[in-house]
Design a protein around this motif. Structure first.
Motif, PDB file in Angstrom:
ATOM      1  N   GLY A   9       0.840  -1.156   0.014  1.00 48.76           N
ATOM      2  CA  GLY A   9       0.052   0.150   0.023  1.00 48.76           C
ATOM      3  C   GLY A   9       0.917   1.342  -0.153  1.00 48.76           C
ATOM      4  N   SER A  10       0.653   2.092   0.850  1.00 51.68           N
ATOM      5  CA  SER A  10       1.167   3.603   0.713  1.00 51.68           C
ATOM      6  C   SER A  10       2.447   3.406   1.344  1.00 51.68           C
ATOM      7  CB  SER A  10       0.375   4.579   1.835  1.00 51.68           C
ATOM      8  OG  SER A  10       0.403   4.105   3.063  1.00 51.68           O
ATOM      9  N   GLY A  11       2.965   2.616   2.104  1.00 51.23           N
ATOM     10  CA  GLY A  11       4.410   2.251   2.066  1.00 51.23           C
ATOM     11  C   GLY A  11       5.049   3.064   3.458  1.00 51.23           C
ATOM     12  N   THR A  12       4.032   3.742   4.219  1.00 48.98           N
ATOM     13  CA  THR A  12       4.946   4.520   5.158  1.00 48.98           C
ATOM     14  C   THR A  12       5.710   3.978   6.244  1.00 48.98           C
ATOM     15  OG1 THR A  12       2.993   4.642   6.855  1.00 48.98           O
ATOM     16  CG2 THR A  12       3.032   6.188   4.819  1.00 48.98           C
ATOM     17  N   ASN A  13       5.431   2.575   6.448  1.00 47.15           N
ATOM     18  CA  ASN A  13       6.378   1.859   7.301  1.00 47.15           C
ATOM     19  C   ASN A  13       7.426   1.642   6.602  1.00 47.15           C
ATOM     20  OD1 ASN A  13       5.094   0.758   9.973  1.00 47.15           O
ATOM     21  ND2 ASN A  13       3.245   0.571   8.334  1.00 47.15           N
ATOM     22  N   ALA A  85       5.912  -5.062   5.687  1.00 48.99           N
ATOM     23  CA  ALA A  85       5.530  -3.679   6.030  1.00 48.99           C
ATOM     24  C   ALA A  85       4.009  -3.375   5.417  1.00 48.99           C
ATOM     25  CB  ALA A  85       6.650  -2.851   5.872  1.00 48.99           C
ATOM     26  N   GLY A  86       2.954  -3.783   5.936  1.00 51.62           N
ATOM     27  CA  GLY A  86       1.763  -3.454   5.177  1.00 51.62           C
ATOM     28  C   GLY A  86       1.750  -4.498   4.040  1.00 51.62           C
ATOM     29  N   MET A  88      -0.145  -7.194   2.304  1.00 56.50           N
ATOM     30  CA  MET A  88      -1.403  -7.769   2.575  1.00 56.50           C
ATOM     31  C   MET A  88      -1.927  -9.154   1.978  1.00 56.50           C
ATOM     32  SD  MET A  88      -2.595  -5.511   4.492  1.00 56.50           S
ATOM     33  CE  MET A  88      -4.385  -5.608   4.651  1.00 56.50           C
ATOM     34  N   THR A 106       4.135  -6.495  10.885  1.00 55.48           N
ATOM     35  CA  THR A 106       3.345  -5.890  11.614  1.00 55.48           C
ATOM     36  C   THR A 106       2.029  -5.598  11.492  1.00 55.48           C
ATOM     37  OG1 THR A 106       3.417  -3.287  12.208  1.00 55.48           O
ATOM     38  CG2 THR A 106       3.870  -3.729  10.056  1.00 55.48           C
ATOM     39  N   HIS A 107       1.394  -5.798  12.705  1.00 50.61           N
ATOM     40  CA  HIS A 107      -0.239  -5.765  12.503  1.00 50.61           C
ATOM     41  C   HIS A 107      -0.789  -4.745  13.433  1.00 50.61           C
ATOM     42  CE1 HIS A 107      -4.073  -7.726  12.018  1.00 50.61           C
ATOM     43  NE2 HIS A 107      -4.436  -7.456  13.450  1.00 50.61           N
ATOM     44  N   PRO A 108      -1.775  -3.972  13.153  1.00 52.38           N
ATOM     45  CA  PRO A 108      -2.240  -2.724  13.452  1.00 52.38           C
ATOM     46  C   PRO A 108      -3.202  -2.961  14.618  1.00 52.38           C
ATOM     47  CG  PRO A 108      -3.348  -2.975  11.521  1.00 52.38           C
ATOM     48  CD  PRO A 108      -2.400  -3.979  11.767  1.00 52.38           C
ATOM     49  N   HIS A 165      -6.228   4.424  12.951  1.00 48.70           N
ATOM     50  CA  HIS A 165      -5.251   3.800  12.108  1.00 48.70           C
ATOM     51  C   HIS A 165      -4.015   4.884  12.149  1.00 48.70           C
ATOM     52  CE1 HIS A 165      -4.111   0.599   8.809  1.00 48.70           C
ATOM     53  NE2 HIS A 165      -3.071   0.798   9.760  1.00 48.70           N
ATOM     54  N   LYS A 169      -0.373   3.794  13.339  1.00 42.42           N
ATOM     55  CA  LYS A 169       0.614   3.855  12.468  1.00 42.42           C
ATOM     56  C   LYS A 169       1.967   4.758  12.951  1.00 42.42           C
ATOM     57  CE  LYS A 169       0.216   3.769   7.892  1.00 42.42           C
ATOM     58  NZ  LYS A 169      -0.637   3.844   6.560  1.00 42.42           N
ATOM     59  N   GLU A 172       3.490   2.243  15.215  1.00 44.95           N
ATOM     60  CA  GLU A 172       4.113   1.049  14.415  1.00 44.95           C
ATOM     61  C   GLU A 172       5.237   1.433  13.803  1.00 44.95           C
ATOM     62  OE1 GLU A 172       1.207   0.407  11.021  1.00 44.95           O
ATOM     63  OE2 GLU A 172       1.612  -1.751  11.563  1.00 44.95           O
TER      64      GLU A 172
HETATM   65  C1  GRF Z   1      -0.098  -0.813   8.462  1.00 40.12           C
HETATM   66  O1  GRF Z   1      -0.778  -0.129   9.509  1.00 40.12           O
HETATM   67  C2  GRF Z   1      -0.097  -2.314   8.596  1.00 40.12           C
HETATM   68  O2  GRF Z   1       0.153  -2.618   9.875  1.00 40.12           O
HETATM   69  C3  GRF Z   1      -1.376  -2.512   7.836  1.00 40.12           C
HETATM   70  O3  GRF Z   1      -1.620  -1.763   6.956  1.00 40.12           O
HETATM   71  C4  GRF Z   1      -0.732  -0.556   7.159  1.00 40.12           C
HETATM   72  C5  GRF Z   1       0.234  -0.538   6.001  1.00 40.12           C
HETATM   73  O4  GRF Z   1       0.470   0.876   5.914  1.00 40.12           O
HETATM   74  N1  GRF Z   1      -1.465  -3.999   7.488  1.00 40.12           N
HETATM   75  P1  GRF Z   1       1.850   1.480   5.072  1.00 40.12           P
HETATM   76  O5  GRF Z   1       1.529   0.646   3.710  1.00 40.12           O
HETATM   77  O6  GRF Z   1       3.063   1.120   5.726  1.00 40.12           O
HETATM   78  O7  GRF Z   1       1.586   2.958   5.074  1.00 40.12           O
END
Ligand code: GRF
Length: 189
Positions: A9-13, A85-86, A88, A106-108, A165, A169, A172
């Motif tokens: 997804g957005s990849g902020t982690n 890291a996100g 899915m 990592t799980h929110p 969320h 994050k 996270e």
């Molecule tokens: C994170 O909160 C992860 O735990 C969850 O989806 C989010 C992904 O965020 N599975 P990002 O892609 O790292 O912004």
């Protein structure tokens, strides 16, 4: 320590790992960033000049061949750890066994509460006052592997899934960087 980071997804982690490494706070070599589809996380990796790859389920006739293609791609990169890291997608037991106790997810939510793809929404719907984030080793279950770190996050009156969320994050991102730092320092990779 050599890692591959998987995103969806957005990849902020991922960005927090890149920023920590760039600031000299994290001694890791990011061998590549992979995903199940083109996404913002892959764009971030490209912008950072990293190798990227996409193994899309739609490019494979079934789950088995998708898992084998992903496994081969990961093995060729010879990572010490793989960081979800996100990411899915659920990988199969054979892939998990191949990289036993070397896949970190990592799980929110505060596992074992609220596993699965909607941990934030489920916690909010349940009405918990405290939720959080869990970093754990991936095993053959869904969000069931050995817990490495957790952090608590309060639910605030009027929270939506998005506002909650985002608050999660913040915790996270730093917990994931800290976990990678500890694994690296422990000489486990
Ligand atoms: C994170 O909160 C992860 O735990 C969850 O989806 C989010 C992904 O965020 N599975 P990002 O892609 O790292 O912004």
């Amino acid at each position: 320590m050599r890692i591959v980071v998987m995103v969806s997804g957005s990849g902020t982690n991922l960005q927090s790992i890149l920023d920590a490494a760039g600031a000299g706070l994290l001694d890791v070599e990011i061998a590549a960033v992979g995903a199940d589809k083109e996404c913002r996380g892959i764009d971030r990796a490209r912008a950072a000049g990293l190798e990227t790859f996409v193994v899309a389920p739609g490019d494979h006739p079934d789950r088995e061949s998708w898992n084998r293609a992903l496994e081969a791609r990961l093995a060729a990169l010879a990572p010490d750890y793989i960081v979800f890291a996100g990411f899915m997608r659920i990988v199969d037991a054979r892939l998990v066994e191949r990289f036993a106790r070397r896949i970190v997810n990592t799980h929110p939510a505060l596992l074992p509460a609220f596993p699965g793809a909607h941990g934030v929404r489920d916690a909010l719907a349940y009405g918990v006052r405290i939720t959080g984030v869990t970093v754990h080793f991936v095993d053959s279950g869904v969000d069931t592997g050995p817990i490495i770190e957790q952090a608590a996050v309060p639910v605030v009156e009027g929270d939506t899934e998005e506002t909650l969320h985002e608050r999660i994050k913040v915790q996270e991102r730093s917990l994931l960087v800290t976990t990678i730092k500890h694994l690296s320092a422990a000489g486990l990779g």
